[in-house]
Design an enzyme around this catalytic site. Structure first.
Site, short mmCIF file in Angstrom:
data_model
loop_
_atom_site.label_atom_id
_atom_site.label_comp_id
_atom_site.label_asym_id
_atom_site.label_seq_id
_atom_site.Cartn_x
_atom_site.Cartn_y
_atom_site.Cartn_z
CG ASP A 120 -0.23 -0.04 2.54
OD1 ASP A 120 0.74 -0.81 2.66
OD2 ASP A 120 -0.61 0.71 3.46
CD GLU A 185 4.08 0.79 7.06
OE1 GLU A 185 4.77 1.11 8.02
OE2 GLU A 185 3.69 1.60 6.20
ZN LIG Z 1 6.70 2.24 4.11
#
Ligand SMILES: [Zn+2]
Length: 482
Positions: A120, A185
Site C-alpha cells: 500500500d 502498513e
Molecule cells: Zn513504508
C-alpha cells in the site's frame, strides 16, 4: 603549593593524553570484502515493472474498507511479471490482500529468513504540483516516478526481481526464505498482524527479519562524504497523553486568579520540556559508527562522551533528527478550551504526542509527565488506545546485522554501515515476538534532495538505484543462505 600545582598539571596532561588516545582509537574497522559477482537481469524491465506497480494505485484501505481493485491489479501484475517466483514459491493471500510467500530451502532444520515489504501507499494531496503524475509510473530522465517508488514498491519489486534472477540460475537457498507483503502498513498493519499471528502459530522462528525503516544516506549526515547504510536495530514507540485542567468558570469581568486555561498552559509548558537524552542506545551507536568520518573535535567528544556529554547533547539537540535519535520526544499537538471571549472556561484540554525511546515505557512517561506537572488540578491520561511500546533493540553485532552489512559492502563500493533508530513505525513491530534479530532497512538511497519525497511530492527512484537494490537483495538472500 608548588607540588599541588605540579600534580594538577600532571593530571591534566594525563587526561589530555587519554582523551586524544581514545579519539585516535575510534577508527572505522577495516572490513575486508570482495565485490559480489555481477548478476544479469534486465534493468529496463525492472523499471517497467515498477512503473506498472505504481499505476496500480494501492492507496491503503481505510479501516472497515475493503482492499480495492488496485490490490488485485497489483497482485496479478506481480504474478505475471515474476512467473518463476509465483510458481516455485508457495503463495498465500492473507486478510484479503496481504501476500505471504515461502521459498523452500534445502535444509529444513535451519531457521528461515523473512523479508517484509508493503504493497500500500499513502494518498497524494498535491497531484497537480508533481513533475510527473503521481500514479503515472513514468520513466523519465533515468527515474521511475510515482507514489511508492521508494516507499515501498521499489524495494518490493527489487526483492522479487532478485528471487526471479536466482531461480533462473537454478539456485536453491539453504534455509527457507519467506516474504510477507502487507497491504495496509500505512494504517497500522492489520495484514502484517494477521501474517505474524499465522507464522507464530506455525512455529516459524526466523533467524532474521528485515523490514523497511532506514536506507542508504548519501550526503545526508553532515560531514560524512561516504554513503552510509543505516540499518535500524530498533524503532520508537508511540503514546499520546491528554491533559485536562479544571478550575472555576464564570464571567471574565471577575476572573478567578488561576483559570483553567492558565493552569493548562503551565502544565503544557512543564510537560513538554525535553526528556533526558540517552547515550546508551541505538541513536548514539550510530554516531559512534560514523565518528571516524567526522571532524577531530566531534570525534573527540564522541570518543570521550563521559567528559563531553553536556557539550555533545547541546550540539545534537540543535538538529531535530539527531535530537529525536537520543531521547523520547514530546510535542504538544492539540489544545482546546473556551466557548466565548467573555466566559472563563472551566475546563481546558491539550494533547501531547510522545515518541518513545527504547527503554522508556508508556507507564514511565505517564508517571514522569504527572511528576513534572505536579498539579492536582490537572489530570493526565492516555488520549486513545493507539499506542505502542518502543521495540526491543536487536544486536548490531549479531548474525543478522552482519549478513545485511556484508551484502551492503559487497554491492555498494565505499559504503559505511551503521546501526540506527527508526523514528516512525513500521510493520516490523508486529513480528517482534518471532525473532530477536529484527532489522529495518530498505534498499534505496536518499540524497539530501530526496528526504521530502517519501510521503511527499515527486517521489521517484533512479533506475540505477533500483538495479542496485536487486543486486543487494540477491546478495542478501545468498549470504543468509550460508
Ligand atoms: Zn513504508
Amino acid at each position: 603549593m608548588r607540588r599541588v600545582v605540579l600534580l594538577l598539571l600532571a593530571s591534566l596532561l594525563l587526561l589530555g593524553a587519554v582523551v586524544v588516545t581514545r579519539t585516535f582509537l575510534l577508527r572505522s574497522p577495516a572490513v575486508a570484502f570482495t565485490p559480489a559477482p555481477p548478476r544479469a537481469f534486465d534493468e529496463a524491465r525492472v523499471a517497467a515493472v515498477l512503473g506498472a506497480a505504481i499505476r496500480a494505485a494501492t492507496i491503503s484501505p481505510q479501516s472497515g474498507e475493503h482492499a480495492g481493485p488496485a490490490f488485485a491489479e497489483l497482485s496479478a501484475l506481480l504474478t505475471a511479471s515474476f512467473p518463476r517466483t509465483f510458481t516455485t514459491l508457495a503463495v498465500e493471500t492473507i486478510d484479503e490482500a496481504s501476500l505471504l510467500l515461502r521459498w523452500q530451502g534445502a535444509d529444513p532444520a535451519l531457521p528461515p529468513l523473512l523479508l517484509l515489504a508493503h504493497q500500500d501507499v499513502v494518498p497524494v494531496a498535491d497531484a497537480e504540483k508533481w513533475a510527473q503524475a503521481p500514479f503515472s509510473g513514468a520513466i523519465v530522465d533515468g527515474f521511475v516516478w510515482g507514489r511508492g517508488a521508494l516507499d515501498d514498491k521499489g524495494p518490493l519489486v527489487a526483492m522479487l526481481t532478485a528471487v526471479e534472477a536466482l531461480l533462473a540460475e537454478a539456485w536453491v537457498p539453504q534455509r527457507d526464505v519467506l516474504f510477507a507483503f502487507g497491504h495496509d502498513e500505512e494504517l497500522g498493519g492489520r495484514g502484517a498482524q494477521a501474517m505474524a499471528t499465522l507464522l507464530a502459530a506455525r512455529g516459524v522462528r526466523p533467524a532474521l527479519i528485515l523490514d523497511e525503516g532506514l536506507a542508504v544516506l548519501d550526503g545526508v549526515a553532515p560531514g560524512v562524504q561516504r554513503p552510509v547504510g543505516v540499518v535500524g536495530v530498533a524503532e520508537k514507540g508511540y503514546l499520546s497523553l491528554e491533559l485536562v485542567a479544571r478550575a472555576e468558570g464564570g464571567h471574565s469581568s471577575m476572573p478567578d486568579r488561576e483559570p483553567a486555561i492558565a493552569i493548562l498552559a503551565r502544565a503544557v509548558s512543564r510537560a513538554s520540556a525535553p526528556l533526558p537524552a540517552r547515550f546508551d542506545g541505538p541513536g548514539f551507536a550510530m554516531l559512534r559508527a560514523l565518528a571516524p568520518e567526522l571532524s577531530f573535535s566531534t570525534r573527540m567528544a564522541i570518543a570521550n562522551r563521559e567528559l563531553f556529554s553536556p557539550l555533545l547533547e547541546r550540539q545534537l539537540a540543535d538538529n531535530p533528527v539527531t535530537d529525536a535519535s537520543l531521547r523520547t520526544t514530546v510535542a504538544p499537538t492539540m489544545i482546546a478550551g473556551g466557548i466565548k471571549d467573555n466566559v472563563v472556561a472551566p475546563v481546558a484540554t491539550a494533547v501531547l504526542n510522545f515518541r518513545l525511546f527504547p527503554g522508556d515505557t508508556r507507564a514511565w512517561v505517564l508517571a514522569e509527565t504527572e511528576r513534572r506537572i505536579a498539579d492536582r488540578r490537572v489530570t493526565v491520561r492516555p488520549f486513545d488506545d493507539f499506542g505502542s511500546e518502543a521495540s526491543s533493540v536487536s544486536p548490531a553485532g549479531g548474525w543478522g546485522f552482519e549478513v545485511v552489512a556484508r551484502s551492503l559492502r559487497e554491492t555498494l563500493p565505499d559504503v559505511l554501515v551503521a546501526p540506527g533508530l527508526v523514528l516512525g513505525a513500521t510493520d516490523a513491530r508486529h513480528y517482534a515476538q518471532l525473532s530477536d534479530q529484527v532489522l529495518r532497512f530498505a534498499a534505496f538511497r536518499l540524497r539530501p534532495e530526496d528526504l521530502a519525497r517519501v510521503h511527499g511530492r515527486d517521489e521517484r527512484i533512479p533506475i540505477a538505484d533500483l538495479a542496485w537494490a536487486v543486486r543487494f537483495y540477491a546478495r542478501l538472500i545468498e549470504n543468509a543462505s550460508r
